[in-house]
Write an enzyme that holds these catalytic residues in place. Structure first.
Site, short mmCIF file in Angstrom:
data_model
loop_
_atom_site.label_atom_id
_atom_site.label_comp_id
_atom_site.label_asym_id
_atom_site.label_seq_id
_atom_site.Cartn_x
_atom_site.Cartn_y
_atom_site.Cartn_z
N TYR A 1 -8.46 -37.45 -15.98
CA TYR A 1 -9.60 -38.37 -16.04
C TYR A 1 -9.45 -39.37 -17.20
CZ TYR A 1 -14.36 -39.99 -16.93
OH TYR A 1 -15.47 -40.79 -17.17
N SER A 55 -14.78 -42.32 -23.66
CA SER A 55 -14.34 -41.72 -24.93
C SER A 55 -13.19 -40.74 -24.71
CB SER A 55 -15.50 -40.99 -25.60
OG SER A 55 -15.95 -39.95 -24.76
N ARG A 106 -20.12 -33.44 -29.54
CA ARG A 106 -20.09 -34.67 -28.77
C ARG A 106 -21.07 -35.68 -29.38
NH1 ARG A 106 -16.36 -32.39 -27.10
NH2 ARG A 106 -15.69 -31.95 -24.96
N ASP A 160 -21.80 -48.90 -3.43
CA ASP A 160 -21.75 -47.47 -3.73
C ASP A 160 -21.46 -46.71 -2.44
OD1 ASP A 160 -22.52 -44.74 -4.56
OD2 ASP A 160 -23.33 -45.75 -6.31
#
Ligand code: UD2
Length: 334
Positions: free
Chosen positions: A142, A119, A210, A31
């Site tokens: 994105y 999604s 959502r 990370d």
């Protein structure tokens, strides 16, 4: 088993690492702490290896992947609006970074790479719920980058026999989701607004929906995707199968907190999808996935977590102020 978790200090990453450690696995985290935080791993720091570095540097990725059997590739530049603002940066991290992870995984002959897809790949597909057989039509940079990651995964299976599994996460929320950036997920923002008694801001009319999915469900899916047999090359939705509008979310938060906060409505966001809902039949069938925590229960756990971390931060600030005040007279005497 030995796991590499890219983005392991981030929100979904650190929750996943906790579970891996709990199950006795050996874990390396890669990370760069651009989105992730050291403190997310504070309680298990002694049990894991943390490498601070970026997936955009292939040498660092190779080093981190040494002897890994499974790779959970969760490191990414998230946020639809951030990608609209800076598509080059999102592309560099999400596509070039993913390619580095796949190349290193092929070289190191890892057993499987599980990729955090999104999604957002569905974009403008007209029907609900979203099924994996629909042709993706991402409408944000994105969404494009996350879809390209899937395509690369499939190509690496075909060309090099590298097992890849892609999980299309549907709006994951929960403890450790950072609320402090303008690009933070909406539930982190809303919980913070209710804690600080500020008006939550809704982009658009609040009727967008959502499939908000509590983070434990994503962690559960991550581990299943590593172990399930005969799923290499698969793409699976990870959600709850439901959908809820932002206005309904706010009503639930008013109920949970007892605070009748008003909403501020603002312009809709570029790149925003109107409705999103997962069909989770494939994940059920092939991964044995079943949502573990429902929306309202998850929201309660999440709100409590933000309330506790606010209280801890306030206490730490007070202690630091007291300590500074104690040092003041000593300074004056010198
Ligand atoms: C997308 C993906 C999600 C994940 C995420 C990573 C979809 C459907 N979902 O989430 O799976 O990959 O990207 O970043 O593409 N909003 C407000 N007020 C705020 C913040 C957001 O009204 O303060 C709205 C926003 O305009 C959107 C909704 O809330 O309509 C959800 O926004 P988000 O940023 O939490 O997540 P989203 O759907 O872009």
């Amino acid at each position: 088993m030995r796991y590499l978790v890219t983005g392991g200090a981030g929100f979904i990453g650190s929750n996943t690492v906790d579970e891996l450690v709990q199950r006795g696995h050996s874990v390396v985290v890669l990370d760069d702490l651009s989105g992730g935080k050291d403190e997310n791993l504070a309680e298990i720091r002694n049990k894991i290896t943390i490498i601070k570095g970026s997936i955009t540097d292939i040498e660092t990725v190779r080093k981190a992947m040494h002897e890994a059997e499974y790779v959970l590739h969760l490191g990414a530049r998230t946020s639809v609006p951030r990608s609209v603002k800076d598509p080059l940066e999102t592309n560099r991290i999400n596509i070039e970074g993913t390619l580095n992870v796949l190349v290193a995984a092929k070289e190191m002959k890892v057993k499987r790479v599980v990729f955090a897809a999104s999604s957002s790949a569905y974009g403008e597909t007209p029907n609900l719920p979203k099924v994996e057989t629909m042709q993706p039509q991402p409408i944000s940079p994105y969404g494009v980058t996350k879809y390209v990651g899937e395509l690369y995964g499939a190509a690496f299976l075909k060309c090099y026999g590298l097992e890849t599994v892609c999980l299309r996460y549907f709006n994951i929320f929960g403890p450790r989701q950072d609320p402090s950036s303008p690009y933070s997920g909406v539930l982190a923002k809303f919980c913070t607004a209710f804690l600080e008694d500020t008006k939550p801001v809704v982009f658009g009319d609040g009727e967008q929906t959502r499939d908000f999915t509590f983070v434990d469900n994503a962690v559960h899916a991550n581990l299943l995707a590593c172990e399930a047999p005969n799923v290499a090359g698969g793409v699976f939705n990870v959600g709850t199968g439901g959908r809820i509008s932002l206005n309904e979310v706010l009503a639930t938060l008013r109920k949970i907190t007892g605070k009748p906060l008003e909403t501020k409505y603002d312009q809709p966001r570029d790149g925003d999808i109107r409705d999103s809902q997962a069909d989770i039949s494939a994940a059920r069938k092939f991964l044995g996935y079943e949502p573990q925590v429902g929306f309202e229960q998850g929201l309660r756990i999440t709100f409590d977590w933000y309330r506790d971390s606010h209280a801890k931060a306030a206490a730490a600030k007070e202690a630091a102020a007291k300590e500074a005040a104690l040092k003041e007279p000593a300074k004056a005497e010198n």
